[in-house]
Design an enzyme around this catalytic site. Sequence first.
Site: not given
Ligand code: IMP
Length: 204
Positions: A103, A153, A165
């Site tokens: 993300d 999502v 999950r």
């Molecule tokens: P980051 O922002 O790329 O560091 O993402 C961190 C973590 O946030 C991801 O590995 C997911 O576990 C969680 N995450 C990010 N976006 C979503 C989403 O849309 N749904 C559920 N978990 C999310």
Amino acid sequence: MPSDPLRPGEPRVLLTAAQIEGIVARLAAAMSARYPAGAVLIGVLRGSVPFLADLVRAMTVPVSVDFMAITPYAPGQGRVRLLKDLDLDIAGRDAVIVEDIVDTGLSTAFLRSELQRRRPRSVAVCTLLDRRVRRVVPVEIDFAGAEVTDPYVIGFGLDHEGRYRNLGLIAAADVELLTADADAYVAALYGSTDTAEVHESAHG
Ligand code: IMP
């Protein structure tokens, strides 16, 4: 399926179980071709577990599996720290970080630099979903499943407050509807077939 005017936020399936299976097969084949001598797959707890489980079973080279967990220092602060470290020594080995979704990229960038310090032969990133529109830190993704743009999502490892999950599909989550009537929302997902807004990534 036409949306019901009485339910403007009708759940939308982004990836069906069959589409996820296709993505897993493609990524497993690409990784097996890249690492003929095998690799260490590192699942990021907890969202990557269903994806990792399917991925390793579809791979045709020797695979080791280990897990890491990270947590934010404080909400919204944008910094993470290690909560659970690897048990395996990855020095001299090909390591692949397996993510549910990249993300902002903060988690993946942190993990990649953390793993680099352990002198592996290589570190790659494999993610089921890529939400590039939200990227804060640039992250090179070696094996990418599908690109998403929806703000939230759920399913196939991805949770909302610890739930969903175990859904076999991935859906756009309307957080307001989920909060109002979670069970009805999830039940409706299984009747929905609209997959218009997800495009399989060209790379990976
Ligand atoms: P980051 O922002 O790329 O560091 O993402 C961190 C973590 O946030 C991801 O590995 C997911 O576990 C969680 N995450 C990010 N976006 C979503 C989403 O849309 N749904 C559920 N978990 C999310």
